[in-house]
Design a protein around this motif. Structure first.
Motif, mmCIF file in Angstrom:
data_model
loop_
_atom_site.group_PDB
_atom_site.id
_atom_site.type_symbol
_atom_site.label_atom_id
_atom_site.label_comp_id
_atom_site.label_asym_id
_atom_site.label_seq_id
_atom_site.Cartn_x
_atom_site.Cartn_y
_atom_site.Cartn_z
ATOM 1 N N THR A 172 -5.746 59.833 42.988
ATOM 2 C CA THR A 172 -5.378 59.290 41.681
ATOM 3 C C THR A 172 -4.978 60.414 40.719
ATOM 4 N N HIS A 178 0.276 57.229 37.221
ATOM 5 C CA HIS A 178 -0.505 56.038 36.859
ATOM 6 C C HIS A 178 -1.015 56.111 35.424
ATOM 7 N N HIS A 183 -3.422 53.895 32.017
ATOM 8 C CA HIS A 183 -4.097 54.462 30.840
ATOM 9 C C HIS A 183 -3.214 54.418 29.592
ATOM 10 N N ILE A 340 -11.031 55.622 30.194
ATOM 11 C CA ILE A 340 -10.119 56.126 31.241
ATOM 12 C C ILE A 340 -10.797 56.060 32.597
ATOM 13 N N ASP A 344 -9.823 54.038 35.984
ATOM 14 C CA ASP A 344 -9.631 54.673 37.293
ATOM 15 C C ASP A 344 -10.505 54.027 38.365
HETATM 16 FE FE LIG Z 1 -6.599 57.990 35.853
#
Ligand SMILES: [Fe+2]
Ligand code: FES
Length: 412
Positions: A172, A178, A183, A340, A344
């Motif tokens: 990630t 992403h 985010h 965040i 994730d």
């Molecule tokens: Fe992230």
């Protein structure tokens, strides 16, 4: 698309696998220092599919041993923590931090107990982190990293156990695109928003604006670097094998810096470290680390105070907040960092452990694909007899870089 045999090489962490052998060629961060109390109960933990205990003697020294007592395997998590070592509660063997057996009541008095050995592992403690050498044989010198010679108040480390494969948190960070979508709102709501988005990017039909990056990758002796350039910033992320990823936080010469360390517990659980540091001074209250973590009640499990997050509750996703337009992802943490990270974890844990053979990768996945190839190469070289890649380098100056693009002067 990845071949199944390659995916297995990357995700199977248990004893006897190539990845297990590769990772045991490096020092591994296993516990936060505060988890070991002088003279207190030993702390049981699992790394790479094997069980250990950490403990702190009355003299303050930290030790790590195999969990099973060398006599007949009772758990040393149950042991008494006595002056000079751990004493097994079953038949009373006593072992010190070096793995020497001090007493063995099972043997006649004339028996030479020094000929018995417990399996103790070398330990390096600093910056609030207990590292263990779990590789067998003599431990190599501890490899210096950007934060490992700093005073404790320049560093903050927090952990949690993620229900995912060890590689996913790294992937990630290799797939940094992403952050533009998952985010997007969290970044905008924080003070990072002004340095993260140019406002001149693309706009989706739901109104979300984002910047499309160009990604460059390059192998290094210790891993690889990936650079992302978009309309407002240039960022350079550095991966250090086998499991360390330097990532960017905020621009500025005195800004906090960060890295993640992704330690396999087993194939489906990962000890995830978030480490923040500042080489210019103690972590400041308005820096990224303190803003995100100073109010967190338990840094051993830094998301615990937000409640359980599993598939059953959509990892805490708040659909009403999404419907009301308050949150794009539905994750509302109590700080930018927990928001965040909640985002994730939701994405990573929902992916499942396997599935790389079915992906349809895009241009934005360039660093992800490169990182996997680089890891496979390093694991295979190690299997062929090469020393663990980058293990003996001084990596003090390897860290992430976050630069804002120069604003072009307007003529006239
Ligand atoms: Fe992230
Ligand atoms: S099993 Fe530990 S002393 Fe016997």
């Amino acid at each position: 698309m990845m071949r199944e045999e390659d995916e297995r090489l990357l995700i199977e962490t248990g004893p006897g696998t190539p990845l297990n052998r590769f990772m045991r060629g490096y020092w591994i961060p296993v516990l936060r220092s505060v988890q070991l109390v002088a003279g207190g109960a030993p702390h049981r933990f699992t790394v790479l599919g094997a069980s250990y205990v950490g403990f702190r003697g009355l003299d303050g020294r930290a030790g790590v041993m195999d969990e099973a007592c060398p006599h007949r395997g009772a758990s040393l998590a149950l042991a008494r923590n006595e002056p000079g070592g751990l004493r097994c509660i079953y038949h009373g063997w006593k072992m010190d931090v070096e793995g020497r057996v001090r007493e063995a009541p099972t043997h006649p008095e004339e028996f030479h107990v020094a000929s018995l050995r417990a399996c103790a592992h070398p330990v390096r403690e600093g910056q609030g982190i207990v590292w263990a050498w779990l590789g067998g044989g003599p431990a190599p010198a501890f490899r210096p990293l950007a934060f490992t010679d700093l005073p404790d108040d320049h560093v903050m480390a927090a952990t949690l156990v993620a229900h995912c494969g060890w590689l996913q948190p790294l992937e990630t960070l290799w797939d940094i695109f992403h952050a533009q979508i998952l985010h997007n709102q969290t970044n905008r709501n924080s003070r990072r928003g002004s340095v993260y988005f140019s406002g001149r990017g693309r706009t989706l039909d739901n109104g979300v604006n984002y910047d499309y990056p160009q990604t460059l990758v390059e192998a290094t002796p210790y891993g690889f670097v990936h650079s992302n350039v978009d309309a407002i910033k240039r960022t350079h992320f550095r991966f250090i094998a086998p499991f360390i990823q330097h990532h960017t936080l905020e621009p500025g010469a005195t800004a906090d810096k960060g890295l993640q360390i992704s330690v396999p517990i087993d194939d489906e659980h990962t000890l995830l470290w978030m480490v923040f540091y500042n080489r210019t001074g103690p972590l400041a209250p308005d820096g990224f680390a303190m803003r995100g973590l100073a109010g967190v009640p338990d840094l051993n499990d830094f998301m615990a105070h937000l409640g359980p997050r599993t598939a059953d509750n959509r990892w805490g996703q708040n659909r009403r907040a999404m419907e009301r337009g308050e949150s794009l992802s539905g994750i509302v943490g109590d700080t930018m960092l927990t928001s965040i990270f909640g985002e994730d974890l939701m994405a990573i844990e929902s992916q499942g452990i396997r599935g790389r053979t079915r992906e349809q990768l895009a241009v934005t996945d360039r660093a992800l694909a490169f990182g996997r190839r680089r890891l496979l190469e390093m694991i295979r070289e190690h299997e062929a007899g090469a020393p663990p890649a980058g293990r003996d380098l001084d990596l003090t100056n390897v860290e992430a870089v976050y630069e804002l693009q120069a604003v072009e002067a307007v003529p006239g």
